[in-house]
Scaffold this motif. Sequence first.
Motif, mmCIF file in Angstrom:
data_model
loop_
_atom_site.group_PDB
_atom_site.id
_atom_site.type_symbol
_atom_site.label_atom_id
_atom_site.label_comp_id
_atom_site.label_asym_id
_atom_site.label_seq_id
_atom_site.Cartn_x
_atom_site.Cartn_y
_atom_site.Cartn_z
ATOM 1 N N LEU A 78 0.513 -1.143 -0.318
ATOM 2 C CA LEU A 78 -0.120 -0.097 0.326
ATOM 3 C C LEU A 78 0.780 1.293 0.034
ATOM 4 O O LEU A 78 0.543 2.404 -0.399
ATOM 5 C CB LEU A 78 -0.805 -0.291 1.151
ATOM 6 C CG LEU A 78 -1.868 -1.093 1.064
ATOM 7 C CD1 LEU A 78 -2.501 -1.098 2.740
ATOM 8 C CD2 LEU A 78 -2.462 -1.293 -0.084
ATOM 9 N N ARG A 79 1.882 1.351 0.315
ATOM 10 C CA ARG A 79 2.590 2.708 0.158
ATOM 11 C C ARG A 79 4.303 2.382 -0.732
ATOM 12 O O ARG A 79 4.282 2.697 -1.594
ATOM 13 C CB ARG A 79 3.293 2.812 2.013
ATOM 14 C CG ARG A 79 4.162 3.813 2.054
ATOM 15 C CD ARG A 79 4.869 5.041 1.305
ATOM 16 N NE ARG A 79 6.428 3.910 1.404
ATOM 17 C CZ ARG A 79 7.670 3.884 1.812
ATOM 18 N NH1 ARG A 79 7.392 4.725 0.362
ATOM 19 N NH2 ARG A 79 8.147 3.578 1.457
ATOM 20 N N ASP A 80 5.165 1.925 0.124
ATOM 21 C CA ASP A 80 6.402 1.106 -1.156
ATOM 22 C C ASP A 80 6.219 0.705 -1.774
ATOM 23 O O ASP A 80 7.195 1.534 -3.546
ATOM 24 C CB ASP A 80 7.575 1.095 -0.257
ATOM 25 C CG ASP A 80 8.883 1.681 -0.715
ATOM 26 O OD1 ASP A 80 9.041 2.020 -1.799
ATOM 27 O OD2 ASP A 80 10.112 1.105 -0.214
ATOM 28 N N ALA A 81 5.680 -0.085 -2.035
ATOM 29 C CA ALA A 81 5.649 -1.024 -3.577
ATOM 30 C C ALA A 81 4.743 -0.001 -4.369
ATOM 31 O O ALA A 81 4.846 0.418 -6.165
ATOM 32 C CB ALA A 81 4.760 -2.113 -3.353
ATOM 33 N N ILE A 112 17.242 -0.279 9.484
ATOM 34 C CA ILE A 112 18.716 0.076 8.538
ATOM 35 C C ILE A 112 18.002 -0.322 7.194
ATOM 36 O O ILE A 112 16.858 -0.700 6.269
ATOM 37 C CB ILE A 112 19.495 -1.033 8.174
ATOM 38 C CG1 ILE A 112 19.983 -1.324 9.009
ATOM 39 C CG2 ILE A 112 20.740 -0.655 7.214
ATOM 40 C CD1 ILE A 112 20.367 -2.243 9.683
ATOM 41 N N LYS A 113 17.948 1.070 6.760
ATOM 42 C CA LYS A 113 17.427 1.235 5.158
ATOM 43 C C LYS A 113 17.721 1.815 4.045
ATOM 44 O O LYS A 113 18.719 2.733 3.866
ATOM 45 C CB LYS A 113 16.002 2.585 5.613
ATOM 46 C CG LYS A 113 15.422 3.463 4.186
ATOM 47 C CD LYS A 113 14.363 4.696 4.784
ATOM 48 C CE LYS A 113 14.426 5.422 3.571
ATOM 49 N NZ LYS A 113 13.314 4.576 2.644
ATOM 50 N N ASP A 114 17.478 1.130 3.300
ATOM 51 C CA ASP A 114 18.769 0.699 1.551
ATOM 52 C C ASP A 114 17.176 0.819 0.619
ATOM 53 O O ASP A 114 17.018 0.834 -0.221
ATOM 54 C CB ASP A 114 19.102 -1.074 1.790
ATOM 55 C CG ASP A 114 19.616 -0.740 0.285
ATOM 56 O OD1 ASP A 114 20.190 0.342 0.054
ATOM 57 O OD2 ASP A 114 19.841 -2.091 -0.083
ATOM 58 N N VAL A 142 15.472 -4.258 8.625
ATOM 59 C CA VAL A 142 15.975 -4.251 7.097
ATOM 60 C C VAL A 142 14.491 -4.094 6.331
ATOM 61 O O VAL A 142 13.664 -4.812 5.715
ATOM 62 C CB VAL A 142 16.428 -5.185 6.721
ATOM 63 C CG1 VAL A 142 17.193 -5.053 6.090
ATOM 64 C CG2 VAL A 142 17.771 -5.820 7.660
ATOM 65 N N HIS A 143 15.042 -2.753 5.418
ATOM 66 C CA HIS A 143 14.637 -2.222 4.322
ATOM 67 C C HIS A 143 15.024 -2.231 3.158
ATOM 68 O O HIS A 143 16.113 -1.792 3.120
ATOM 69 C CB HIS A 143 14.019 -0.656 4.618
ATOM 70 C CG HIS A 143 12.768 -0.150 3.143
ATOM 71 N ND1 HIS A 143 11.849 -0.542 2.918
ATOM 72 C CD2 HIS A 143 13.276 0.179 2.575
ATOM 73 C CE1 HIS A 143 11.458 -0.340 1.764
ATOM 74 N NE2 HIS A 143 12.223 0.611 1.396
ATOM 75 N N THR A 144 14.612 -2.933 1.985
ATOM 76 C CA THR A 144 15.812 -2.172 0.954
ATOM 77 C C THR A 144 14.635 -2.542 -0.877
ATOM 78 O O THR A 144 12.958 -2.678 -0.571
ATOM 79 C CB THR A 144 16.461 -3.854 0.816
ATOM 80 O OG1 THR A 144 17.577 -4.218 -0.278
ATOM 81 C CG2 THR A 144 16.370 -5.477 0.900
ATOM 82 N N HIS A 145 15.232 -2.987 -1.391
ATOM 83 C CA HIS A 145 14.322 -2.246 -2.824
ATOM 84 C C HIS A 145 15.453 -3.913 -3.620
ATOM 85 O O HIS A 145 16.204 -4.321 -3.767
ATOM 86 C CB HIS A 145 14.784 -1.598 -3.206
ATOM 87 C CG HIS A 145 14.027 -0.416 -2.674
ATOM 88 N ND1 HIS A 145 12.603 0.053 -3.215
ATOM 89 C CD2 HIS A 145 14.288 0.571 -2.190
ATOM 90 C CE1 HIS A 145 11.767 0.719 -2.348
ATOM 91 N NE2 HIS A 145 12.518 0.972 -1.273
ATOM 92 N N SER A 146 14.447 -4.234 -4.708
ATOM 93 C CA SER A 146 14.991 -5.124 -5.289
ATOM 94 C C SER A 146 15.622 -4.715 -6.554
ATOM 95 O O SER A 146 16.354 -5.900 -7.573
ATOM 96 C CB SER A 146 13.503 -6.378 -5.793
ATOM 97 O OG SER A 146 13.392 -7.204 -4.603
ATOM 98 N N SER A 193 10.721 -1.861 -6.554
ATOM 99 C CA SER A 193 10.386 -2.328 -5.172
ATOM 100 C C SER A 193 10.463 -3.318 -4.629
ATOM 101 O O SER A 193 11.306 -3.584 -4.600
ATOM 102 C CB SER A 193 8.588 -3.392 -5.556
ATOM 103 O OG SER A 193 7.786 -3.342 -4.300
ATOM 104 N N GLN A 194 9.895 -4.198 -3.311
ATOM 105 C CA GLN A 194 10.933 -4.990 -2.019
ATOM 106 C C GLN A 194 10.226 -6.445 -2.935
ATOM 107 O O GLN A 194 9.644 -6.285 -3.663
ATOM 108 C CB GLN A 194 9.584 -4.828 -0.991
ATOM 109 C CG GLN A 194 10.085 -3.619 0.331
ATOM 110 C CD GLN A 194 9.607 -2.193 -0.225
ATOM 111 O OE1 GLN A 194 8.740 -2.218 -0.529
ATOM 112 N NE2 GLN A 194 10.781 -1.291 -0.618
ATOM 113 N N PRO A 195 11.100 -7.251 -2.473
ATOM 114 C CA PRO A 195 11.313 -8.341 -2.169
ATOM 115 C C PRO A 195 9.754 -8.970 -2.304
ATOM 116 O O PRO A 195 9.459 -8.873 -1.164
ATOM 117 C CB PRO A 195 12.362 -8.618 -1.901
ATOM 118 C CG PRO A 195 13.730 -7.833 -1.243
ATOM 119 C CD PRO A 195 12.383 -6.818 -1.433
HETATM 120 CO CO CO Z 1 11.701 2.357 0.578
#
Ligand code: CO
Length: 459
Positions: free
Chosen positions: A10-13, A172-174, A201-205, A237-239
Amino acid sequence: MKVNITETVLRDANQSLIATRLPYDKFQDILEKMDTAGYYSLECWGGATFDSCLRYLDEDPWDRLRKIRKHVKKTKLQMLLRGQNLLGYKHYPDDVVREFIKHSADCGMDIIRIFDALNDLRNIEVAMDQTKKCGLHASGTICYTLSPIHTLEKYVATAKELVNMGADSICIKDMAGIMSPKEAYDLVSAIKKAVKLPVVVHTHSTTGLGPMTLLKAVEAGADTIDTAISCFSNGTSQPPTESLVYTLEQYGYKTGVDQKVTKEINDFFKPIQAEYLKSNLLDPVVMTTKTDALTYQIPGGMLSNLVAQLKAQKALDRLDEVLAETPRVRADLGYPPLVTPMSQMVGVQATANVLAGERYKNVSKEVKAYLRGEYGRAPGEVNPDLIKKVLGDEQPITGRFADTLEPMFEKTKKELGDKARSDEDVLSYIAFPQVAEKFFEAREEKENRHVKYTVRRVD
Ligand code: CO
């Protein structure tokens, strides 16, 4: 061992894949189902959602949050907040920061992830304090970047400071998806050793590292990871949620996420994905893997911005020079993390330096403000010659920039008068004045139309 899953669709993706254009009406019908999935939290607000609601979707962002809360009763709601910048790009005075967080809490928020683009913790201290005062979970955030000065020791020191500031967890925001599995393993291990708080842990693919990075982060002891339901996952987006849950459960971790329910959630979003692909709002290219960021050590989004800039100036043949200049500019500026707005600033300046044939012949007003200290303290030392060249005898401020700002909530409320129907309207206006004003006018007009229509029917 338990691993919490935060669902970001609903937000980052939404923000990373479809420019935050998902209207509330499209996902309302799945909210109650999502509430039963066993997610730790739903990231559903903040970031660009607020701006997008007002600017493109004709929605009151506060209303959206209240409505989500009405349907999501058990699962924690989570938002992303850019410290003293709230959801915008400039610094707001402290009274506005406090009001904004108070109203976010009143509308049903549970967890606020708070970060500053420069990791200048002075820019998040008021937001952290207010989040705690409102009884919410404050997730103190470290922006992850690569540079000679961003060492493990420095990150651990930042994590310890966040503990002292009252953080309930360390995130940790990547944002660029450049954190490798090994770096994640080492960093999470080091932070877990140094502090007692849960680590997120926050990352993007984007670069393809994401799923491996999350797995290694969990092996190192990460307590919570961010994932997106599969049809809105991967690429920028995220994994994918389902793949991570599947893998982690096989290794004996308990995610609490019900895989039958995530299938239903994904089935719900599939036709939405198809619709956005058809309307071109979802460009299939953003869902692919782009490894250039690993070569150049700059985020994929920034690389495509550089290419677009050079194309527009018919100078694409200078790309290699600009790519060589970019790390030099970043070093001159004291190695800011390449996240908005720093990524744009560094990219534009590197391009200007190359095309003008002279370094810092033209300096943008944003870079000037940065050198004046208006964004906060640079992580490393800023090149003193550059400061002298741009600012002359003017001294950069060394204190917290927000200390120079006058309170503005009550004053704006008075100025707005009837235009604002609530304190929330005042906050929307302070955050995005022109956009909010247009939204208020459209709202008024819509209601008048509705009243006339109703009257005619009664007649
Ligand atoms: Co992000």
